[in-house]
Design an enzyme around this catalytic site. Structure first.
Site, PDB file in Angstrom:
ATOM      1  N   LYS A  43       0.859  -1.187   0.000  1.00 33.33           N
ATOM      2  CA  LYS A  43       0.000   0.000   0.000  1.00 33.33           C
ATOM      3  C   LYS A  43       0.892   1.233   0.000  1.00 33.33           C
ATOM      4  CE  LYS A  43      -1.937   2.760   2.826  1.00 33.33           C
ATOM      5  NZ  LYS A  43      -1.979   3.991   1.970  1.00 33.33           N
ATOM      6  N   GLU A  77       9.940   1.637  10.800  1.00 35.30           N
ATOM      7  CA  GLU A  77      10.945   2.698  10.691  1.00 35.30           C
ATOM      8  C   GLU A  77      10.167   3.996  10.744  1.00 35.30           C
ATOM      9  OE1 GLU A  77      12.617   5.760   8.999  1.00 35.30           O
ATOM     10  OE2 GLU A  77      12.790   4.472   7.238  1.00 35.30           O
ATOM     11  N   CYS A  84      13.208  11.344   6.932  1.00 35.93           N
ATOM     12  CA  CYS A  84      13.181  10.959   8.348  1.00 35.93           C
ATOM     13  C   CYS A  84      14.569  11.028   8.964  1.00 35.93           C
ATOM     14  CB  CYS A  84      12.585   9.559   8.500  1.00 35.93           C
ATOM     15  SG  CYS A  84      13.370   8.311   7.461  1.00 35.93           S
ATOM     16  N   GLU A  88       9.428  16.677  15.001  1.00 34.58           N
ATOM     17  CA  GLU A  88       9.885  16.421  13.637  1.00 34.58           C
ATOM     18  C   GLU A  88       9.137  17.359  12.685  1.00 34.58           C
ATOM     19  OE1 GLU A  88      10.858  12.571  10.869  1.00 34.58           O
ATOM     20  OE2 GLU A  88       8.912  12.613  11.868  1.00 34.58           O
TER      21      GLU A  88
END
Length: 475
Positions: free
Chosen positions: A175, A251, A285, A376
């Site tokens: 997906k 992750e 990331c 973040e």
């Protein structure tokens, strides 16, 4: 618009059961450029059923490693042959500069080749026993793997997940992120052209919560779930998979620390520090979004770093000369904008650009309690402060709930090893950034995830290790 991109289920490209579609929006033009099937739980269920059937009854898990490897190398060939089409798809979906998207396509092909060969060349253990028995190990495919990919490196991270899963004989339901769906359909088309049997690689499009993504993680017919994305979603996936005791590999987010010591090669440090936060418009990331510079070179480094940031060419991501494109979506731009508008401290350069763009932004004198140090941002925004001692730098670097990666720049070998050991992160880069060896473990600690992938670590996740014990002498 340039066409329709459907799910690929059991070897056929198809629309959704209820006929729904969604637009894929070009972040540069801010207009739809393609239509994509919008899947729901029923579409995810039929994709899982196809993968389950292909695993339980089909030839893929029963092929030899060499034959599977041959087909994956053929897929890698096709990926390279269609580099222009695949890279343009990712560029139009998320605004990544096309030169970077082209690099990602080559990385995707390299992932397929590496894991095809790694599975073929891997060996189990032979364990002679002094009891008159002999034991050995086997690594058998786990079954159906659900792979949920992010939008920032669409094709590259899709291949990072599906390549080891397929190489070890699993079947896959992929997906892609709803913002970057097109390259996944293109990849599945190429997989069929390469000769992968129907049902081995399935693609289902749609959203996450209360839709196709959630249905995949809750399906008891799924044997592995691998996800890359933000930490809150990772927690939700873990809860859903736990109901079926389905192993997960996650992750997740990052807030990478970048330490520059006074003895560093400053030209090298400036180059990689800019790459670490401004590449892909900071939508990485692994971004080095917290920059700590030893006070003795703080001013000199910042002068060079700001000049580098201001030299980056921004604009249309389809132009090969563009180094910084727009952010991937209107909603993500709104998030990053909230960090840039009325930013605390001193903005040395940067700010909002045209459309969904944010210029390379450097913030100094920001209070350590500000959210810019803790959260973040996932955009081209870096906060910077000086430090005086090595211990101070390490303490600051580790003062985060994330632990995906860190960087440090120094010419002192002893310090390099000492600080690398002290940093709480899954990967530490010394005098460089984003250099990968596919044999090495990749993953994070804390809010940056669960588990490791890469090389033998991917083998452990996508297989069921089995011990076989046989008697070789009379009882």
């Amino acid at each position: 618009m340039t066409g329709f991109y459907g799910h690929v289920i059991d070897g056929e490209e198809t629309g959704s059961l209820d006929g729904r579609r969604m637009p894929s929006v070009d972040p540069w033009t801010r207009e739809p450029w393609a239509e994509v099937a919008l899947g729901g739980a029923d579409d995810a269920a039929r994709a899982v059923a196809a993968a389950r059937r292909a695993f339980d009854e089909g030839p893929w898990p029963r092929m030899g490693f060499a034959e599977r490897g041959r087909l994956l190398h053929r897929l890698a060939d096709l990926v390279e042959e269609h580099r222009a089409e695949l890279s343009l798809a990712d560029t139009r979906d998320m605004g990544k500069p096309v030169a970077q998207s082209g690099h990602d396509v080559l990385r995707a092909a390299a992932n397929l080749r590496f894991f095809a060969d790694h599975a073929r060349l891997s060996t189990g253990q032979a364990l002679p026993m002094d009891s008159g028995h002999h034991a050995y190990t086997r690594y058998e495919p786990a079954g159906v793997a659900a792979a949920i990919a992010p939008w920032n490196f669409p094709l590259m991270l899709e291949s990072w997940k599906i390549a080891p899963a397929l190489a070890w004989g699993n079947t896959v339901v992929l997906k892609p992120a709803e913002d970057t769906p097109v390259s996944a359909t293109l990849l599945a088309r190429l997989a069929l052209e390469a000769g992968l049997p129907p049902g081995v690689l399935n693609v289902v499009h749609g959203y996450g919560p209360d839709s196709a993504g959630q249905a995949l993680t809750e399906d008891p017919r799924v044997d592995r779930v691998t996800f890359t994305g933000e930490s809150a979603t990772g927690r939700a996936i873990t809860r859903a998979a736990a109901a079926n005791l389905t192993p997960v590999s996650l992750e997740l987010g990052g807030k990478g620390a970048n330490l520059v010591f006074a003895d560093a090669d400053l030209d090298n440090a400036v180059h990689w520090s800019a790459e670490a936060i401004f590449r892909n418009a900071g939508q990485v990331c692994l971004a080095g979004s917290r920059l700590y510079v030893e006070r003795a070179v703080y001013g000199e480094f910042l002068d060079r770093f700001v000049k580098k940031a201001e030299s980056l060419r921004t604009g249309d991501p389809k132009d090969p000369a563009t180094e910084l494109g727009p952010l991937a979506s209107e909603s993500h731009f709104a998030k990053v904008r909230s960090y840039v508008e009325n930013a605390p401290g001193t903005m040395l350069t940067g700010g909002l650009g045209d459309g969904w763009s944010v210029r390379p932004t450097v913030l100094a004198d920001v209070d350590p309690s500000a959210r810019h140090w803790r959260e973040e941002i996932f955009g081209p925004v870096v906060v910077v402060q000086p430090f005086d001692t090595e211990a101070e730098a390490v303490t600051a670097a580790n003062a985060t709930r994330y632990g995906l990666n860190a960087m440090l720049f120094t010419e002192n070998v002893n310090r390099a090893h000492r600080v690398s050991a002290a940093l709480r992160a899954g990967t530490v880069w010394l005098n460089c950034f984003f250099i990968r060896d596919l044999r090495a473990p990749f993953g994070g600690v804390g809010d940056s995830g669960i588990g490791r992938e890469g090389g033998d670590f991917s083998r452990e996740f996508f297989t069921e290790p089995k011990a076989v014990v046989m008697q070789i002498t009379d009882a």
